[in-house]
Write a protein that holds these residues in place. Structure first.
Motif, PDB file in Angstrom:
ATOM      1  N   LEU A  95      -6.127  -5.896  -2.443  1.00 51.08           N
ATOM      2  CA  LEU A  95      -5.353  -4.748  -2.911  1.00 51.08           C
ATOM      3  C   LEU A  95      -5.055  -4.839  -4.405  1.00 51.08           C
ATOM      4  O   LEU A  95      -4.833  -3.824  -5.059  1.00 51.08           O
ATOM      5  CB  LEU A  95      -4.047  -4.639  -2.114  1.00 51.08           C
TER       6      LEU A  95
ATOM      7  N   ARG B 129       0.826  -1.211   0.000  1.00 57.47           N
ATOM      8  CA  ARG B 129       0.000   0.000   0.000  1.00 57.47           C
ATOM      9  C   ARG B 129       0.861   1.262   0.000  1.00 57.47           C
ATOM     10  O   ARG B 129       0.511   2.265  -0.625  1.00 57.47           O
ATOM     11  CB  ARG B 129      -0.922   0.019   1.222  1.00 57.47           C
TER      12      ARG B 129
ATOM     13  N   ARG C 211      -6.803  -2.461  -6.735  1.00 56.01           N
ATOM     14  CA  ARG C 211      -6.307  -1.094  -6.872  1.00 56.01           C
ATOM     15  C   ARG C 211      -5.690  -0.868  -8.246  1.00 56.01           C
ATOM     16  O   ARG C 211      -5.766   0.222  -8.819  1.00 56.01           O
ATOM     17  CB  ARG C 211      -5.256  -0.828  -5.789  1.00 56.01           C
TER      18      ARG C 211
END
Length: 354
Positions: A166, A139, A169
């Protein structure tokens, strides 16, 4: 030790197998029972490698080159086959593996150099073959994202696997490349039981979030498969059909599975975890595992190490084959297009401009 490892998968931190001196933690009686153990914090260390693409010749692995932006994995999956690799750096495959993470800040630049080399020949690159490219530190570090951006500029085909939501993303890269036949993804789901997932994979995304990742990637145009891996007889094997059905409903079109492997230090780490997290079934689970490995904890033979042998392994294979047909997960393996690879003008020799 379980309390001291709160939020982590491993229950211990035994010295790596290559070290001369062994450290053993014990209670000397001076620690107050009222004192809370210190939280184990993740330590990040940059690794300045000379190359970024790793190559292998393993006959039972479907790719010959891969990229791992990280060494060690904060997800802390107790069964992770990559744990023993931390011993190569003088660290423990136990708690060190999930708390002492190495990242490659020069990864994108190194990849540009390797792909621009006139001798380079394009072939699918697999991302995350050892540790998860979307573990929590991604992240902030964006090491995986930077590598995807390079692959996008070079129109280079790649596959990627993760346990993290994630990955969604980066749908802005994965989606267009997926639609061009340049990218595919696998999301690993070991259980739909949130409690079991929390115990086995303490810092990975919840099962519901992983299904969400499949859905979001599919909506973006990425071919997505589901990995029911590892299958642990007596612990999660009964969920095979439920996991595959849920993934199919989320948009997955293919599937794979791997039977639990316990090489080197993993066998002791897993036994320790099993006795602590599931003491009521520990003996039965280990017995069933040995029944898939010729009576041993692990058999490294290339021809069967991924699936195992014996009646239990045969039954798992039959169930999997029936389930993927039932839920439409038996599509042919997605072939990525290697013909679109092209070195961008800024990386070509100056003479090519004339």
């Amino acid at each position: 030790m379980a309390e001291a490892a709160k939020g982590r998968g491993a229950r211990s931190n035994a010295t790596g197998r290559y070290e001369r001196h062994v450290q053993d933690v014990f209670d000397d009686g001076w620690t107050s029972e009222d004192v809370e153990p210190a939280q184990l914090r993740t330590q990040l260390t940059p690794e300045y490698a000379r190359t970024i693409i790793a190559r292998n010749t393993s006959p039972d692995i479907g790719f010959d080159r891969s990229i791992n932006p990280y060494k060690g994995c904060e997800h802390g999956c107790i069964y992770c086959y990559a744990r023993p690799s931390h011993a190569w750096m003088g660290l423990s495959p136990g708690l060190d593996f999930e708390s002492r993470i190495f990242f490659k800040p020069e990864g994108a630049r190194l990849l540009e150099q390797e792909l621009a080399n006139p001798r380079y020949r394009c072939k699918r690159i697999h991302i995350g073959g050892n540790t998860d490219p979307y573990q929590p530190v991604e992240r902030d570090l964006n090491a995986t994202r930077a590598i995807l951006e390079v692959l996008e500029r070079f129109s280079h085909p790649f596959s990627i696997i993760t346990k993290s939501v994630l990955i969604a993303r980066d749908a802005d890269i994965l989606g267009p490349m997926g639609r061009r036949g340049l990218a595919s993804a696998f999301v690993s789901i070991t259980t739909l039981d949130r409690g079991l997932a929390r115990a086995m994979e303490p810092r990975a995304s919840t099962p519901a979030k992983r299904l969400e990742a499949i859905r979001r990637l599919t909506d973006a145009g990425v071919p997505v498969g589901v990995g029911f891996a590892p299958v642990i007889p007596g612990l999660n094997d009964h969920e095979m059909e439920a996991v595959l059905e849920a993934a199919s409903k989320a948009g997955a079109t293919s599937a794979m599975y791997v039977t639990l492997r316990l090489p080197l230090e993993i066998k002791d780490l897993f036994r320790e975890w099993l006795s602590d997290a599931r003491p009521d079934r520990a003996a039965r689970v280990m017995s069933l595992i040995r029944q898939t490995r010729g009576g041993r904890d692990y058999d490294p033979d290339w021809s069967q190490r991924m699936k195992g042998t014996g009646p239990i392994a045969d039954l798992l294979a039959m169930r999997f084959k029936a389930a993927i047909k039932r839920y439409g997960l038996d599509a042919p393996r997605y072939q990525l297009d290697e013909t679109q690879f092209k070195v961008p003008p800024e990386f070509r020799p100056q003479l090519e401009l004339f």
